[in-house]
Design a protein around this motif. Sequence first.
Motif, PDB file in Angstrom:
ATOM      1  N   ASN A   1      89.371  66.147  68.889  1.00  0.00           N
ATOM      2  CA  ASN A   1      89.735  66.258  70.245  1.00  0.00           C
ATOM      3  C   ASN A   1      90.303  64.911  70.731  1.00  0.00           C
ATOM      4  N   SER A   2      90.351  63.744  69.785  1.00  0.00           N
ATOM      5  CA  SER A   2      90.882  62.612  70.049  1.00  0.00           C
ATOM      6  C   SER A   2      92.148  62.364  69.251  1.00  0.00           C
ATOM      7  N   ILE A   3      93.093  61.631  70.086  1.00  0.00           N
ATOM      8  CA  ILE A   3      94.161  61.311  68.986  1.00  0.00           C
ATOM      9  C   ILE A   3      93.923  59.942  68.434  1.00  0.00           C
ATOM     10  N   TYR A   4      92.670  59.345  68.594  1.00  0.00           N
ATOM     11  CA  TYR A   4      92.420  58.159  67.760  1.00  0.00           C
ATOM     12  C   TYR A   4      91.383  58.430  66.412  1.00  0.00           C
ATOM     13  N   THR A   5      91.458  57.608  65.379  1.00  0.00           N
ATOM     14  CA  THR A   5      90.628  57.625  64.376  1.00  0.00           C
ATOM     15  C   THR A   5      89.231  57.432  64.856  1.00  0.00           C
ATOM     16  N   LEU A   6      88.239  58.185  64.303  1.00  0.00           N
ATOM     17  CA  LEU A   6      86.765  58.043  64.331  1.00  0.00           C
ATOM     18  C   LEU A   6      86.205  57.535  62.691  1.00  0.00           C
ATOM     19  N   GLU A   7      86.051  56.498  62.616  1.00  0.00           N
ATOM     20  CA  GLU A   7      85.731  55.835  61.325  1.00  0.00           C
ATOM     21  C   GLU A   7      84.036  55.611  61.010  1.00  0.00           C
ATOM     22  N   PHE A   8      83.778  55.962  59.702  1.00  0.00           N
ATOM     23  CA  PHE A   8      82.295  55.749  59.482  1.00  0.00           C
ATOM     24  C   PHE A   8      82.288  54.647  58.542  1.00  0.00           C
ATOM     25  N   ARG A   9      81.279  53.586  58.612  1.00  0.00           N
ATOM     26  CA  ARG A   9      80.828  52.597  57.521  1.00  0.00           C
ATOM     27  C   ARG A   9      79.751  52.878  56.895  1.00  0.00           C
ATOM     28  N   ILE A  10      79.170  53.304  55.690  1.00  0.00           N
ATOM     29  CA  ILE A  10      77.877  53.578  55.493  1.00  0.00           C
ATOM     30  C   ILE A  10      77.742  52.374  54.341  1.00  0.00           C
ATOM     31  N   SER A  11      76.658  51.879  54.695  1.00  0.00           N
ATOM     32  CA  SER A  11      76.086  51.066  53.570  1.00  0.00           C
ATOM     33  C   SER A  11      75.461  51.520  52.294  1.00  0.00           C
ATOM     34  N   LEU A  12      75.712  50.912  51.230  1.00  0.00           N
ATOM     35  CA  LEU A  12      74.835  51.219  49.931  1.00  0.00           C
ATOM     36  C   LEU A  12      74.785  49.889  49.319  1.00  0.00           C
ATOM     37  N   ASP A  13      73.609  49.527  48.439  1.00  0.00           N
ATOM     38  CA  ASP A  13      73.324  48.455  47.964  1.00  0.00           C
ATOM     39  C   ASP A  13      73.179  48.739  46.239  1.00  0.00           C
ATOM     40  N   GLY A  14      73.847  49.821  45.746  1.00  0.00           N
ATOM     41  CA  GLY A  14      73.356  49.933  44.543  1.00  0.00           C
ATOM     42  C   GLY A  14      74.112  51.532  43.989  1.00  0.00           C
ATOM     43  N   TYR A  15      74.768  51.508  42.954  1.00  0.00           N
ATOM     44  CA  TYR A  15      75.234  52.667  42.562  1.00  0.00           C
ATOM     45  C   TYR A  15      74.392  53.794  41.698  1.00  0.00           C
ATOM     46  N   THR A  16      73.069  53.213  41.764  1.00  0.00           N
ATOM     47  CA  THR A  16      72.055  54.023  41.125  1.00  0.00           C
ATOM     48  C   THR A  16      70.927  54.354  42.052  1.00  0.00           C
ATOM     49  N   GLU A  17      70.037  55.349  42.216  1.00  0.00           N
ATOM     50  CA  GLU A  17      68.951  55.589  43.148  1.00  0.00           C
ATOM     51  C   GLU A  17      68.116  54.314  43.090  1.00  0.00           C
ATOM     52  N   GLU A  18      67.855  53.895  41.849  1.00  0.00           N
ATOM     53  CA  GLU A  18      66.856  52.522  41.506  1.00  0.00           C
ATOM     54  C   GLU A  18      67.612  51.424  42.367  1.00  0.00           C
ATOM     55  N   MET A  19      68.601  51.096  41.874  1.00  0.00           N
ATOM     56  CA  MET A  19      69.368  49.892  42.313  1.00  0.00           C
ATOM     57  C   MET A  19      69.335  49.871  44.174  1.00  0.00           C
ATOM     58  N   ASN A  20      69.704  50.983  44.567  1.00  0.00           N
ATOM     59  CA  ASN A  20      70.040  50.983  45.989  1.00  0.00           C
ATOM     60  C   ASN A  20      68.559  51.091  46.528  1.00  0.00           C
ATOM     61  N   ASP A  21      67.488  51.901  46.174  1.00  0.00           N
ATOM     62  CA  ASP A  21      66.366  51.837  46.804  1.00  0.00           C
ATOM     63  C   ASP A  21      65.345  50.630  46.713  1.00  0.00           C
ATOM     64  N   ASN A  22      65.933  50.166  45.621  1.00  0.00           N
ATOM     65  CA  ASN A  22      64.964  48.614  45.438  1.00  0.00           C
ATOM     66  C   ASN A  22      65.293  47.772  46.819  1.00  0.00           C
ATOM     67  N   ILE A  23      66.541  47.797  47.198  1.00  0.00           N
ATOM     68  CA  ILE A  23      66.658  46.972  48.452  1.00  0.00           C
ATOM     69  C   ILE A  23      66.450  47.741  49.677  1.00  0.00           C
ATOM     70  N   ARG A  24      66.770  48.903  49.710  1.00  0.00           N
ATOM     71  CA  ARG A  24      66.965  49.644  51.181  1.00  0.00           C
ATOM     72  C   ARG A  24      65.799  50.644  51.242  1.00  0.00           C
ATOM     73  N   GLY A  25      64.980  50.739  50.276  1.00  0.00           N
ATOM     74  CA  GLY A  25      63.629  51.688  50.415  1.00  0.00           C
ATOM     75  C   GLY A  25      63.652  53.163  49.756  1.00  0.00           C
ATOM     76  N   LYS A  26      62.595  53.428  49.397  1.00  0.00           N
ATOM     77  CA  LYS A  26      62.479  54.874  48.627  1.00  0.00           C
ATOM     78  C   LYS A  26      63.115  55.905  49.321  1.00  0.00           C
ATOM     79  N   GLY A  27      63.726  56.770  48.649  1.00  0.00           N
ATOM     80  CA  GLY A  27      64.273  57.743  49.124  1.00  0.00           C
ATOM     81  C   GLY A  27      65.703  57.721  49.857  1.00  0.00           C
TER      82      GLY A  27
END
Lengths: 296, 261
Positions: free
Chosen positions: A115-141
């Motif tokens: 409904n808008s002429i403008y861009t709606l953008e999302f920035r999603i943070s990840l801290d690792g490309y494996t579950e283990e790497m990411n969840d070690n910093i950001r939390g389990k699950g």
Amino acid sequence: MENKFPKVKLDSLDNLWLQVSGTICNIECKHCFNNSSPVNHSFELMTLQQCKPYIDEAVKVGVKEFYFTGGEPFANKELLQILEYTLQFGPATILTNGMLIKENTAQMLHEISTNSIYTLEFRISLDGYTEEMNDNIRGKGVFKKAMNGIKLLYEHGFLPIITVTKTWEELEEEKVLNGFIETLKENGYERPRIKILPSLKIGQEALRARGYDKYEYVNEEMMKDYDVSQLICSNTRLVSSKGVHVCPILINYPDAKLGDNLESSFKEYELKHQACYTCYIFGAICSNFSSVGRDA
Amino acid sequence: MHKKIALFGGVYSNYIALEAVIKDVKNKNVEDIYCLGDLGAFGPHPNKIFPILLKNKIKTIQGNYDNSIGNNLDDCQCGYTDPRDNYFAKLSYDYTYKNTSEKFKAWMKELPSFLKFELGNYKVLLCHGSPRKTNEFLWETTTPTHFLEKLCNDYDADIICATHTGIHWHRELNNDKHFINVGVIGRPENDGNTFVGYTELEINDDKINIQYIPVEYDYKKFAEEMRKEKLPEEFVETIITGWWTTCLEVLPGKERIKGKY
């Protein structure tokens, strides 16, 4: 000591940031620069009614883009209404961990965007490309839920920008980037966009890694021939439940609160914090892309 | 009162497209032709552009690329942060810099960064990126209407024309003011078509008419010349398919999703 720091004036209010979810977050990352968590109420959620006057005032002075941050913006139940209101006036970007985005949220976001002429953008943070790497910093699950949010956004016509805080050595860069691209594709996000952010050595990150060295300040000499538009304090303000601050990074520093309305915040700011040094070195770290590049 | 001008940007060394555009314009009773900058990059043999612009008296302003080449800077000032985008931007810049004559460089250095004139009752301002900065990207989906109205006000203009992004668009603002991104002629618009295009601006008794004119050119010949110069196959692909393959970081979500990559 105070007098030696350079001062930066606001050239134009190009970016308005809104701390819509305060410091309230559904997770608690080890490197969070503003210490957001499920129980940190230093900054509270903002309602649509609270946001409106700031948005209106920013439009009057010619703002170009809006950014929504926290904490976790989707923890704010009024976020969709706030976005709908904002997107009448200009483009909006949400900084999120993606975990709270469910099928019906993604559908509503798609409608609001269409409904808008403008861009709606999302920035999603990840801290690792494996579950283990990411969840070690950001939390389990966290990894699985974030990947699900990313996939849902992609399926609803968005290309979320995956932001990754740089915690690796230069030599590993290619390997890490390819790791992210492959994992995202495997998880259903076929056209990943990735933005690398420098780590800010304040808040939880200062405890996790190391704080700044003594010499890591900006001084007058460093400003010579420097393109000041790289520093977001020259073109940005952030509003929170407590008022207007100089930038999204420094909200926990009392001197960074500049006023109660935007107009009162249009004044010089002294670069006295060590986080200003990171901003100086890397430039435009908070924007999606430095839409205004370096001085021509 | 009747006046018509033609405007384009982003030549990117595409001399075949430039000649095709000029041929098209010449059939149309146009008074002046304006080029809004970025003469080099992307394509082969940058020096071929210079004589064509001079011969056809094309009024040219300076793009960020021309500013960089003219002033012997290290890069194109597009400000990429993505490593892949930077790789290709550098490759293209180094090739263009090496193959641009000193005479052409000196000419580029002296180009004005904006032009202002009257067309009927309209005050027209031409710039490369935005009136406030040569390398500012004004995309359709990230540029608010109130922001453009403020630019018109700040720079005392009724019509602002810019280029720089590579995709044309037009928005009518309050009080019959206009912002026009005139498009580029050096490469297609990331929509799967191989043609390029320019903008025709016509004032007829104070009625304004803005039209984007697509132009076909011999893109196969151009692609062949790019390959002979060993320019990256990624660039050639864009010319042949109409899809952008590099320097995509700067595209906002809504523009990017329309493309292939």
